[in-house]
Structures are given as C-alpha cells and as structure tokens.
Scaffold this active site. Structure first.
Site, PDB file in Angstrom:
ATOM      1  CE  LYS A 287      -3.693  -2.629   2.024  1.00  0.00           C
ATOM      2  NZ  LYS A 287      -2.846  -3.783   2.460  1.00  0.00           N
ATOM      3  CG  ASP A 305       5.858  -3.368   9.719  1.00  0.00           C
ATOM      4  OD1 ASP A 305       4.758  -3.408   9.114  1.00  0.00           O
ATOM      5  OD2 ASP A 305       6.283  -4.315  10.423  1.00  0.00           O
ATOM      6  CB  CYS A 403      -7.063  -8.320   4.666  1.00  0.00           C
ATOM      7  SG  CYS A 403      -5.714  -9.095   5.549  1.00  0.00           S
TER       8      CYS A 403
HETATM    9  C1  LIG Z   1      -1.470  -6.248   7.275  1.00  0.00           C
HETATM   10  S1  LIG Z   1       0.233  -6.120   7.438  1.00  0.00           S
HETATM   11  C2  LIG Z   1       0.556  -4.632   6.563  1.00  0.00           C
HETATM   12  C3  LIG Z   1       0.571  -4.760   5.065  1.00  0.00           C
HETATM   13  C4  LIG Z   1       1.095  -3.508   4.380  1.00  0.00           C
HETATM   14  N1  LIG Z   1       0.326  -2.331   4.743  1.00  0.00           N
HETATM   15  C5  LIG Z   1       1.093  -3.650   2.887  1.00  0.00           C
HETATM   16  O1  LIG Z   1       0.185  -3.183   2.224  1.00  0.00           O
HETATM   17  O2  LIG Z   1       2.023  -4.257   2.354  1.00  0.00           O
HETATM   18  C6  LIG Z   1       0.421  -5.624   9.090  1.00  0.00           C
HETATM   19  C7  LIG Z   1       1.809  -5.188   9.478  1.00  0.00           C
HETATM   20  O3  LIG Z   1       1.729  -4.655  10.806  1.00  0.00           O
HETATM   21  C8  LIG Z   1       2.988  -4.830  11.408  1.00  0.00           C
HETATM   22  N2  LIG Z   1       2.797  -4.614  12.868  1.00  0.00           N
HETATM   23  C9  LIG Z   1       2.187  -5.445  13.735  1.00  0.00           C
HETATM   24  N3  LIG Z   1       2.180  -4.900  14.966  1.00  0.00           N
HETATM   25  C10 LIG Z   1       2.800  -3.699  14.872  1.00  0.00           C
HETATM   26  C11 LIG Z   1       3.121  -2.679  15.802  1.00  0.00           C
HETATM   27  N4  LIG Z   1       2.785  -2.799  17.093  1.00  0.00           N
HETATM   28  N5  LIG Z   1       3.778  -1.578  15.366  1.00  0.00           N
HETATM   29  C12 LIG Z   1       4.116  -1.462  14.065  1.00  0.00           C
HETATM   30  N6  LIG Z   1       3.840  -2.412  13.131  1.00  0.00           N
HETATM   31  C13 LIG Z   1       3.191  -3.506  13.528  1.00  0.00           C
HETATM   32  C14 LIG Z   1       3.397  -6.213  10.969  1.00  0.00           C
HETATM   33  O4  LIG Z   1       4.785  -6.382  11.063  1.00  0.00           O
HETATM   34  C15 LIG Z   1       2.875  -6.269   9.534  1.00  0.00           C
HETATM   35  O5  LIG Z   1       3.915  -5.967   8.642  1.00  0.00           O
END
Ligand SMILES: C[S@@+](CC[C@H](N)C(=O)[O-])C[C@H]1O[C@@H](n2cnc3c(N)ncnc32)[C@H](O)[C@@H]1O
Length: 468
Positions: A287, A305, A403
């Site tokens: 995204k 992230d 999602c």
């Molecule tokens: C649904 S994925 C994101 C996909 C991304 N937006 C894309 O379109 O490629 C969720 C992400 O949240 C990150 N995440 C989870 N907990 C988090 C936190 N407390 N702080 C920052 N990132 C976090 C994970 O490492 C993961 O990469």
C-alpha cells in the site's frame, strides 16, 4: 508426534530415481506437514520444500521443474484439508496425532490429487507409495497403498458422509463458520465458496506512467488476456496467472501485484501532493507503493513497521517502483519516540489481523487461526488506533483497514475507539468509490471476498479541526 513404527531416516532405499509426481507429492506433503505441525505459514513451508525438491531433481538430472506443481498441490491440499482429512484419515487405524504428521499430510495430498486434479488415480497411488519412501516412511508404504486403494473404492460414500457437515463440506473450521454465520448470515454459503475459489492474478497499474487501457493492450500483445476492474481504476486482472517476470513493465515498476480491494486503501485515503502521510504497519509495502503512485504530485511518506525484516521488503519494493519513503522500525502501540512531532495530514493504518478476508489467497489461514486469536488481534488493533491518532493533525484523516471479515476486528474496534475519542467522526465513502459492493458494517464498510476482490474493511476517521 512421530509414529515410531513409521519413522525412518530421510532417504530412499530404492535405486530407481523418483519421478516428478513422487517429488511433487513428497515436497507438498512436507510443506503441508510443516503447516499442520509447526504452524508455519504456507509461504515459509513452501520456500523450504521447493528448494529441497529442486535439489533432488537436479540430483537425478530430470528435465522440467516441479516448483509450480508443489505449490499447487500444497495450496490445494491446505485449501481442502478440512474436507479431505475427515474423509481419508479415518481409514487409518490411528487417524489422529499418533500417526506421523507426514503420513497424514501425504494421504491428504494424494487424495487432493485424486479429487481435484486430472491425474490418473493409479498414477497418484503409485507416486504416493514412492513418496512415502522418499519421506523416510518406508514401513508405511504398504499402508499408503492400502489406504488409498480403499479410499478409491469408497470415496463417494466417504465424501458424502464428510459433506453432511457444512463446515467440513466447505473445508472450514467450525469456529470460523459460526463467526461468519453470526456476521454474514445471508452471505454465508457464498462467502465459504469464495474462500475456496482461485482468485485471479490482480495487478495495480501506476497510472502516472501507464493508462490501464494501454496496459491491457500491452498484455494482449503478449498473448495475455486481462480486464479492467469496475470501480477500481488502477486495477487489472489476468485470466491466467503468469510469473511476474513475464509481465510487461513489472521490472521497471509500472505494475505491481495487488488485489483490487487492497488497492482501495490508496484511492480511499487519496493523498494530495505535498501532504505528510504516515503508512502505519507498512510492511511489505504494497500500500506504500500505491499511496506514492496515486498522489498527483510528490507526497512525504513515512512508512513504519515493527518488523525489521519485513521493513526491508518495503525498501526493496519501493526501489523497484522507483519511489521513495522514509522507513522507520517502531512499535506503533508504544510511545512515538521515533516521531519528529510534526503531525501527519493523513494516516493509513493497515492493522495486523486474522486475514480471514484473504483465505482464498492464503488457505493455510483456515488451519493456522484459532477462535481465541481474534480477541488478541482486536486488542492490538485498538492499541494501534490509539497509538496513531495523536500523530494526526486536526482536520486530518486516518483510514483504518484490515483484511478481516470479522466485525470483532473491524466495526467493534472502531466503535470502541470512537466511544473514547469525541474528536473523531466517520467520513462517508468517497464519491469515486460509491459504486463498489461495500457492505455498511458499523462505522465502516466491508468488502467480502468474491468477484470484486479480497475481503477488506475500511473506516475513514476525521479529526475535528480546520480542514486545509
Ligand atoms: C497487514 S500487514 C501490513 C501490510 C502492508 N500495509 C502492505 O500493504 O504491504 C500488518 C503489518 O503490521 C505490522 N505490525 C504489527 N504490529 C505492529 C506494531 N505494534 N507496530 C508497528 N507495526 C506492527 C506487521 O509487522 C505487519 O507488517
């Protein structure tokens, strides 16, 4: 747990080199076993097994590659495991965890081939027997043969019995069917079927470099049939998937692989030139790329992230697109010690979730998720919302996305946030997206998996204050 009767060191006693069908079944069985036993994702399990099978293939100097076939059998078996396992495993004397997980996985893979491929049944049984040996289950080779032969004789009755239960018929865990029934009673059967469908390869076209109508012509010139996606101007789907290297413009970043529903994030947030935008939970960067491409001029994008390895992939992905963002590793639930204190105009919070909206692309989710996981996701999602909100300027907007198709991670989270945040209001669906099949769901909108794309939830929150 291993069944000691069947466990043998890895290797094959036969001097006959294994055929491709055997390599495929053994590679897929190992990958399926890793998902079942170790809770690995299908992607991780496949990466290891495909590499091993390719090595084995080189060893015996065979032509062709089973990479795609191992992937197809693994994903197909995972997709249908909860239907196939109840049909075939009861034919074992000890169908449960006392039987080596590789044996259970192999039988499921073989039955998948019998039910969902055009391979001759006898070839599949012979390949499964050889695959048992390749998996170090020499003593179970006779058992594999006997079980599969009995399955072939009784398969109609075995499947009919399994199919009496709705969850088994659709190869879903019972808890998920109940959660989906509670949330989407009218759409339930359609939703379960959509989760088992094969989604098309979907692409995002960088409209600042290529018009999608021109890209469709480029595809056609290479003999690839594609079509535009109604209501999602950046999206194009291909009738038949091809390796990305064969896609015109992929290497130079004119197109990216992304589902149409995921592409909506950038179209919904609609960043304006010059805006400071935060991509919260950015990895692997799908995204982030879309946000940079959709703006009519440069934006200042910060991608955050908490996973360093995944964040590296954001950098790699943006490099291919020829785009730039500030990448930061930080926990967005915690104090924003990474932040320079200048508020963002717009925030995309693509929160980690159960991924129940993308089961058709990741069938392993049906085996990996547990009912008890959902409350944990919801708690983290609320923490992330609360962590990101102070970073937004008054008058700014935050798009919450998951999602997931479960209201516990969507409407309930946003509702809880709104209840404690009087300066937040929900913005309506932007005019250009109004024609999409969006289901109102609490203070947001749900796309269900189907012809239009994956299952996604979006809620755009506005912060009270001067709009610019
Ligand atoms: C649904 S994925 C994101 C996909 C991304 N937006 C894309 O379109 O490629 C969720 C992400 O949240 C990150 N995440 C989870 N907990 C988090 C936190 N407390 N702080 C920052 N990132 C976090 C994970 O490492 C993961 O990469």
């Amino acid at each position: 747990m291993r069944n000691e009767r069947h466990a043998r060191p890895h290797g094959r006693p036969s001097s006959r080199p294994p055929g491709t069908a055997t390599l495929v079944l053994s590679g897929a069985a190992r990958a399926v076993a890793a998902v079942l036993e170790e809770g690995q994702s299908a992607d991780a399990a496949l990466a290891a097994q495909v590499a091993e099978a390719m090595e084995a293939l080189q060893e015996v100097q065979q032509q062709g590659g089973p990479r795609g076939a191992i992937q197809a059998v693994t994903l197909g078996t995972l997709r249908w495991y909860l239907r196939l396992a109840p049909a075939v495993l009861p034919l074992l004397a000890r169908p449960g965890a006392q039987t080596d997980v590789r044996l259970r996985a192999l039988l499921a893979c073989a039955v998948h081939q019998i039910e969902y491929s055009s391979h001759a049944q006898a070839t599949t049984v012979a390949a499964a027997v050889d695959a048992a040996r390749l998996l170090g289950l020499e003593r179970a080779a006779g058992l594999v043969n006997a079980v599969l032969r009995r399955y072939l004789r009784e398969r109609v009755a075995l499947l009919a019995s399994a199919d009496r239960d709705l969850a088994t018929r659709h190869a879903h865990p019972a808890w998920l069917v109940e959660a989906l029934r509670a949330a989407w009673p009218a759409e339930l059967e359609q939703l379960l079927a959509a989760n088992n469908a094969h989604p098309p390869l979907a692409l995002r076209v960088d409209l600042s470099r290529t018009r999608s109508v021109d890209y469709l012509q480029e595809l056609a010139a290479r003999g690839l049939a594609g079509e535009a996606v109604s209501g999602v101007p950046t999206a194009v789907t291909l009738s038949h998937p091809v390796p990305v290297a064969e896609l015109p413009g992929f290497a130079e970043g004119r197109v990216s692989v992304q589902d149409p529903s995921a592409q909506l994030a950038a179209l919904w947030l609609a960043p304006l030139p010059g805006e400071r935008v935060l991509d919260a939970c950015a990895a692997p960067g799908g995204k982030a790329g879309a946000l940079l491409e959709i703006a009519a001029g440069p934006i200042a994008l910060t991608a955050v992230d908490n996973d360093a390895a995944r964040l590296e992939r954001v950098g790699e992905n943006l490099k291919r697109l020829g785009r730039e963002a500030k990448l930061l590793q930080a926990d967005l639930c915690g104090p924003p010690d990474w932040w320079d204190g200048v508020p963002f105009d717009a925030i995309l919070l693509d929160a980690p979730c159960s991924a129940t909206g993308v089961i058709r692309r990741h069938p392993d989710i049906k085996l990996l998720r547990r009912a008890a996981d959902i409350a944990g996701f919801a708690a983290r999602q609320l923490l992330l919302l609360r962590g990101c909100w102070p970073l937004l300027r008054p008058g700014g907007r935050l798009l919450y996305a998951t999602c997931s198709v479960l209201p516990a991670e969507n409407a309930a989270v946003v509702r809880a946030f709104l209840a404690a945040t009087p300066e937040a209001t929900v913005a309506p669906v932007p005019e250009p997206l109004a024609g999409l099949p969006l289901h109102p769901c609490g203070p947001g909108w749900q796309l269900l998996p189907g012809a239009a794309g994956d299952g996604f939830y979006y809620a755009c929150l506005h912060k009270e204050g001067e709009a610019r």
